[in-house]
Structure formats: C-alpha cells, structure tokens
Design a protein around this motif. Structure first.
Motif, PDB file in Angstrom:
ATOM      1  N   VAL A  97      41.745   2.144  32.835  1.00 36.37           N
ATOM      2  CA  VAL A  97      41.226   1.162  33.791  1.00 36.37           C
ATOM      3  C   VAL A  97      39.705   1.217  33.825  1.00 36.37           C
ATOM      4  CG1 VAL A  97      41.119   0.533  36.247  1.00 36.37           C
ATOM      5  CG2 VAL A  97      43.306   1.177  35.201  1.00 36.37           C
ATOM      6  N   ARG A  98      39.138   2.397  33.835  1.00 41.18           N
ATOM      7  CA  ARG A  98      37.685   2.542  33.910  1.00 41.18           C
ATOM      8  C   ARG A  98      37.003   1.912  32.684  1.00 41.18           C
ATOM      9  NH1 ARG A  98      33.443   1.951  36.601  1.00 41.18           N
ATOM     10  NH2 ARG A  98      31.730   3.295  36.056  1.00 41.18           N
ATOM     11  N   PHE A  99      37.536   2.192  31.497  1.00 44.54           N
ATOM     12  CA  PHE A  99      36.950   1.621  30.287  1.00 44.54           C
ATOM     13  C   PHE A  99      37.013   0.107  30.336  1.00 44.54           C
ATOM     14  CE2 PHE A  99      36.884   0.103  25.938  1.00 44.54           C
ATOM     15  CZ  PHE A  99      35.855   0.855  25.377  1.00 44.54           C
ATOM     16  N   ARG A 100      38.143  -0.419  30.763  1.00 38.68           N
ATOM     17  CA  ARG A 100      38.283  -1.882  30.826  1.00 38.68           C
ATOM     18  C   ARG A 100      37.359  -2.501  31.857  1.00 38.68           C
ATOM     19  NH1 ARG A 100      44.422  -3.537  29.341  1.00 38.68           N
ATOM     20  NH2 ARG A 100      44.602  -2.168  27.542  1.00 38.68           N
ATOM     21  N   GLU A 101      37.136  -1.808  32.968  1.00 41.32           N
ATOM     22  CA  GLU A 101      36.176  -2.305  33.962  1.00 41.32           C
ATOM     23  C   GLU A 101      34.773  -2.364  33.356  1.00 41.32           C
ATOM     24  OE1 GLU A 101      36.621   0.547  37.077  1.00 41.32           O
ATOM     25  OE2 GLU A 101      38.118  -0.651  38.137  1.00 41.32           O
ATOM     26  N   LEU A 102      34.401  -1.286  32.669  1.00 41.29           N
ATOM     27  CA  LEU A 102      33.079  -1.237  32.041  1.00 41.29           C
ATOM     28  C   LEU A 102      32.957  -2.311  30.963  1.00 41.29           C
ATOM     29  CD1 LEU A 102      32.725   2.640  31.698  1.00 41.29           C
ATOM     30  CD2 LEU A 102      31.555   1.159  33.345  1.00 41.29           C
ATOM     31  N   LEU A 103      33.997  -2.483  30.173  1.00 46.57           N
ATOM     32  CA  LEU A 103      33.987  -3.496  29.123  1.00 46.57           C
ATOM     33  C   LEU A 103      33.857  -4.898  29.724  1.00 46.57           C
ATOM     34  CD1 LEU A 103      34.222  -4.224  26.144  1.00 46.57           C
ATOM     35  CD2 LEU A 103      36.713  -4.240  26.442  1.00 46.57           C
ATOM     36  N   GLY A 104      34.563  -5.155  30.815  1.00 49.79           N
ATOM     37  CA  GLY A 104      34.471  -6.456  31.477  1.00 49.79           C
ATOM     38  C   GLY A 104      33.061  -6.749  31.945  1.00 49.79           C
ATOM     39  N   GLU A 105      32.418  -5.744  32.537  1.00 48.22           N
ATOM     40  CA  GLU A 105      31.036  -5.941  32.991  1.00 48.22           C
ATOM     41  C   GLU A 105      30.106  -6.145  31.801  1.00 48.22           C
ATOM     42  OE1 GLU A 105      27.569  -3.931  35.752  1.00 48.22           O
ATOM     43  OE2 GLU A 105      29.549  -3.001  35.714  1.00 48.22           O
ATOM     44  N   LYS A 106      30.328  -5.372  30.736  1.00 48.05           N
ATOM     45  CA  LYS A 106      29.504  -5.506  29.534  1.00 48.05           C
ATOM     46  C   LYS A 106      29.620  -6.918  28.957  1.00 48.05           C
ATOM     47  CE  LYS A 106      28.983  -3.862  24.858  1.00 48.05           C
ATOM     48  NZ  LYS A 106      29.625  -3.202  23.747  1.00 48.05           N
ATOM     49  N   LEU A 107      30.827  -7.438  28.889  1.00 53.56           N
ATOM     50  CA  LEU A 107      31.028  -8.784  28.356  1.00 53.56           C
ATOM     51  C   LEU A 107      30.384  -9.844  29.238  1.00 53.56           C
ATOM     52  CD1 LEU A 107      34.713  -8.466  27.106  1.00 53.56           C
ATOM     53  CD2 LEU A 107      32.617  -8.478  25.722  1.00 53.56           C
ATOM     54  N   MET A 108      30.462  -9.646  30.551  1.00 45.68           N
ATOM     55  CA  MET A 108      29.825 -10.589  31.475  1.00 45.68           C
ATOM     56  C   MET A 108      28.310 -10.610  31.264  1.00 45.68           C
ATOM     57  SD  MET A 108      29.432 -10.441  35.604  1.00 45.68           S
ATOM     58  CE  MET A 108      28.389  -9.032  35.399  1.00 45.68           C
ATOM     59  N   LEU A 109      27.723  -9.432  31.118  1.00 45.38           N
ATOM     60  CA  LEU A 109      26.279  -9.352  30.895  1.00 45.38           C
ATOM     61  C   LEU A 109      25.899  -9.949  29.549  1.00 45.38           C
ATOM     62  CD1 LEU A 109      25.597  -5.774  32.310  1.00 45.38           C
ATOM     63  CD2 LEU A 109      25.053  -7.959  33.396  1.00 45.38           C
ATOM     64  N   GLN A 110      26.721  -9.720  28.527  1.00 44.35           N
ATOM     65  CA  GLN A 110      26.453 -10.318  27.223  1.00 44.35           C
ATOM     66  C   GLN A 110      26.464 -11.839  27.315  1.00 44.35           C
ATOM     67  OE1 GLN A 110      29.459  -8.522  24.705  1.00 44.35           O
ATOM     68  NE2 GLN A 110      27.956  -7.160  23.785  1.00 44.35           N
ATOM     69  N   GLN A 111      27.394 -12.385  28.080  1.00 46.04           N
ATOM     70  CA  GLN A 111      27.472 -13.835  28.249  1.00 46.04           C
ATOM     71  C   GLN A 111      26.216 -14.357  28.939  1.00 46.04           C
ATOM     72  OE1 GLN A 111      29.814 -15.754  26.930  1.00 46.04           O
ATOM     73  NE2 GLN A 111      28.851 -17.585  27.696  1.00 46.04           N
ATOM     74  N   MET A 112      25.731 -13.627  29.941  1.00 46.59           N
ATOM     75  CA  MET A 112      24.510 -14.036  30.626  1.00 46.59           C
ATOM     76  C   MET A 112      23.331 -14.064  29.654  1.00 46.59           C
ATOM     77  SD  MET A 112      25.001 -11.923  34.193  1.00 46.59           S
ATOM     78  CE  MET A 112      23.400 -12.340  34.863  1.00 46.59           C
TER      79      MET A 112
END
Length: 84
Positions: free
Chosen positions: A59-74
């Motif tokens: 769960v922690r890795f997926r949370e971090l990955l989700g935030e990383k992808l959101m920032l990449q999109q920005m």
C-alpha cells in the motif's frame, strides 16, 4: 485568476502598475515548480528501499507511486506550455 500579462504583436507585456504583482506571482510559480521537483526526488528516495525489498505491491509503495505520477503529470502540463 486575474491575468497580469497581455499579449500583443510585439510579445508579452505587463500593464503599468502590475509589474510588482506579476514578479511576485512569477516567484511563487518558480517556488512551486522547485517544490514539485524536490517532492519528486524525495518520493524516489522513499520508493527505492521498498522497490529493493520487492514491496512494489504494498500500500505504501502504491501511495508513493500515485503521488509521483500525479507530480509527473503536473510537470508535463507545465512543459507543454513552455513553462520549464
């Protein structure tokens, strides 16, 4: 958002009296962009030990990955507008 710039045939201009406000907004944008980039780096640092331990499905890795992808999109949106 109130726009501080105007486009003319000669390029972008800031109307008289709005120079300080435009400079402050630009500074805030630059601070935000630097924050996004530093957050991306911190996320990578947090993800690497999890990745090395084979915990990509945690769960922690997926949370971090989700935030990383959101920032990449920005960043991609900013780049598409020539802002980086």
């Amino acid at each position: 958002m109130e726009r501080y710039t105007q486009h003319s045939r000669t390029g972008w201009q800031v109307p008289e009296g709005l120079e300080q406000a435009a400079a402050e907004r630009l500074a805030h944008f630059e601070d935000a962009y630097e924050d996004i980039r530093s957050r991306q780096a911190r996320l990578e640092e947090q993800m690497e030990p999890l990745r090395a331990a084979g915990k990509q499905k945690s769960v922690r890795f997926r949370e971090l990955l989700g935030e990383k992808l959101m920032l990449q999109q920005m960043v991609m949106i900013l780049e598409s507008h020539g802002l980086t």
